[in-house]
Design an enzyme around this catalytic site. Sequence first.
Site, PDB file in Angstrom:
ATOM      1  N   ASN A   9     -20.994  58.536  16.400  1.00 50.12           N
ATOM      2  CA  ASN A   9     -22.335  59.026  16.578  1.00 50.12           C
ATOM      3  C   ASN A   9     -22.851  60.617  17.112  1.00 50.12           C
ATOM      4  O   ASN A   9     -23.111  59.817  18.023  1.00 50.12           O
ATOM      5  CB  ASN A   9     -23.145  57.689  16.943  1.00 50.12           C
ATOM      6  CG  ASN A   9     -25.005  57.797  16.803  1.00 50.12           C
ATOM      7  OD1 ASN A   9     -25.256  58.715  16.238  1.00 50.12           O
ATOM      8  ND2 ASN A   9     -25.660  57.021  17.476  1.00 50.12           N
ATOM      9  N   LYS A  11     -25.808  61.572  16.891  1.00 47.39           N
ATOM     10  CA  LYS A  11     -26.986  61.807  17.201  1.00 47.39           C
ATOM     11  C   LYS A  11     -28.195  62.835  16.773  1.00 47.39           C
ATOM     12  O   LYS A  11     -27.333  63.397  15.551  1.00 47.39           O
ATOM     13  CB  LYS A  11     -27.825  61.386  18.858  1.00 47.39           C
ATOM     14  CG  LYS A  11     -26.492  59.807  18.697  1.00 47.39           C
ATOM     15  CD  LYS A  11     -27.097  59.512  19.712  1.00 47.39           C
ATOM     16  CE  LYS A  11     -25.854  58.165  21.380  1.00 47.39           C
ATOM     17  NZ  LYS A  11     -26.644  57.564  21.469  1.00 47.39           N
ATOM     18  N   HIS A  93     -30.466  51.174  15.774  1.00 43.37           N
ATOM     19  CA  HIS A  93     -29.656  51.748  17.222  1.00 43.37           C
ATOM     20  C   HIS A  93     -30.829  51.587  18.193  1.00 43.37           C
ATOM     21  O   HIS A  93     -32.254  51.838  18.115  1.00 43.37           O
ATOM     22  CB  HIS A  93     -29.155  52.992  16.810  1.00 43.37           C
ATOM     23  CG  HIS A  93     -28.625  53.982  18.065  1.00 43.37           C
ATOM     24  ND1 HIS A  93     -29.250  54.008  18.392  1.00 43.37           N
ATOM     25  CD2 HIS A  93     -27.315  53.849  18.652  1.00 43.37           C
ATOM     26  CE1 HIS A  93     -28.372  54.645  20.316  1.00 43.37           C
ATOM     27  NE2 HIS A  93     -26.840  54.468  19.258  1.00 43.37           N
ATOM     28  N   GLU A  95     -31.849  53.635  19.738  1.00 42.94           N
ATOM     29  CA  GLU A  95     -32.918  54.148  20.746  1.00 42.94           C
ATOM     30  C   GLU A  95     -33.923  54.543  19.138  1.00 42.94           C
ATOM     31  O   GLU A  95     -34.846  55.216  19.671  1.00 42.94           O
ATOM     32  CB  GLU A  95     -32.324  56.361  20.842  1.00 42.94           C
ATOM     33  CG  GLU A  95     -30.877  56.221  21.253  1.00 42.94           C
ATOM     34  CD  GLU A  95     -30.157  57.243  21.284  1.00 42.94           C
ATOM     35  OE1 GLU A  95     -30.176  58.028  20.175  1.00 42.94           O
ATOM     36  OE2 GLU A  95     -29.288  57.319  22.094  1.00 42.94           O
ATOM     37  N   GLU A 165     -23.790  47.825  22.262  1.00 41.64           N
ATOM     38  CA  GLU A 165     -24.243  49.117  22.763  1.00 41.64           C
ATOM     39  C   GLU A 165     -24.980  48.267  24.001  1.00 41.64           C
ATOM     40  O   GLU A 165     -26.340  48.396  23.476  1.00 41.64           O
ATOM     41  CB  GLU A 165     -24.745  49.449  22.256  1.00 41.64           C
ATOM     42  CG  GLU A 165     -24.083  50.074  21.167  1.00 41.64           C
ATOM     43  CD  GLU A 165     -23.989  51.884  20.512  1.00 41.64           C
ATOM     44  OE1 GLU A 165     -23.291  52.427  20.037  1.00 41.64           O
ATOM     45  OE2 GLU A 165     -25.331  52.002  20.220  1.00 41.64           O
ATOM     46  N   GLY A 171     -24.882  56.877  27.078  1.00 40.76           N
ATOM     47  CA  GLY A 171     -25.275  58.229  27.891  1.00 40.76           C
ATOM     48  C   GLY A 171     -25.690  58.428  29.114  1.00 40.76           C
ATOM     49  O   GLY A 171     -26.065  59.522  29.173  1.00 40.76           O
ATOM     50  N   SER A 210     -20.771  55.350  26.830  1.00 36.38           N
ATOM     51  CA  SER A 210     -20.266  55.762  27.060  1.00 36.38           C
ATOM     52  C   SER A 210     -18.239  55.539  27.152  1.00 36.38           C
ATOM     53  O   SER A 210     -18.102  55.772  28.247  1.00 36.38           O
ATOM     54  CB  SER A 210     -20.685  56.264  29.184  1.00 36.38           C
ATOM     55  OG  SER A 210     -22.486  55.969  28.400  1.00 36.38           O
TER      56      SER A 210
HETATM   57  P1  13P Z   1     -22.005  57.651  24.493  1.00 38.35           P
HETATM   58  O1  13P Z   1     -21.182  57.152  23.644  1.00 38.35           O
HETATM   59  O2  13P Z   1     -23.066  59.118  25.093  1.00 38.35           O
HETATM   60  O3  13P Z   1     -23.092  57.101  25.636  1.00 38.35           O
HETATM   61  O4  13P Z   1     -23.372  56.724  23.408  1.00 38.35           O
HETATM   62  C1  13P Z   1     -23.394  55.567  22.176  1.00 38.35           C
HETATM   63  C2  13P Z   1     -23.598  55.457  21.451  1.00 38.35           C
HETATM   64  O5  13P Z   1     -25.649  55.096  21.351  1.00 38.35           O
HETATM   65  C3  13P Z   1     -23.572  55.410  20.035  1.00 38.35           C
HETATM   66  O6  13P Z   1     -24.391  55.037  19.209  1.00 38.35           O
END
Ligand code: 13P
Length: 248
Positions: A9, A11, A93, A95, A165, A171, A210
């Site tokens: 992803n 982002k 997601h 976010e 997740e 992150g 992560s």
């Molecule tokens: P990270 O791997 O950067 O922690 O992000 C995870 C994520 O949100 C994947 O959709």
Amino acid sequence: MRRKLIAGNWKMHGSLADIGTFVDGWGDASKVDADWLVCGPFPYLPELIKRLVPLGIAVGAQDCSAQASGAYTGEVSAQMLADIGVSHVILGHSERRAYHQESDALVLAKVKQALAFGLTPVVCVGETLVQREAGETDAVVVAQLEAIIHALTDAELQQLIFAYEPVWAIGTGLTATPEQAQAVHARLRASLAERSEALAVEMRILYGGSVKAENSAALFAMPDIDGGLVGGASLTAQDFLAIGHSME
Ligand code: 13P
């Protein structure tokens, strides 16, 4: 048997130049027994399809509209994504749930749009740190899962992928331990089994938060973890491929 999926992803990261660098850096993934997917930002999807699909990497989007078409300025429909050759779409997601107030009902409407146009939804569920510390993890993720599965037919559910997740692991460099993640994945699969044993056995449930080459082998070795949804470590070909090689 469920085949592992290593999904990136990106982002809101990347550029045309970065895609070129990614392609140049991609190595031999032939020994990696897994499917690959990169979910990129909307403007780069055509370029990603052109450059990554020939490498054996499917291309997905990170969201789609809950509407089919019409006067919805700024929205991108599932039909448009399917039209340009996108195969997957991340929905729900954390976010988007956090920054765009996406409810379970909205995520469900998006899932229905994706399914109507043959896209594979990668539906994300996960708890916040406050919820985990309050002992609410299972209740939160099961509620998110059930809001989706209750409204779909078995045939529709067969098209889905779920991703667990934990919000506190995204992150942050904090990863759920393999045992913590496995416990939640097993709980999600148990909920699916209440609906249909066959569905539960077939459903891929990814772990995200992560994930990197240093922790992926232990996570992916867990019986109910069917791969990863990878943020930061999917941005370079080397880091992303290393996650696949960690399984060898
Ligand atoms: P990270 O791997 O950067 O922690 O992000 C995870 C994520 O949100 C994947 O959709």
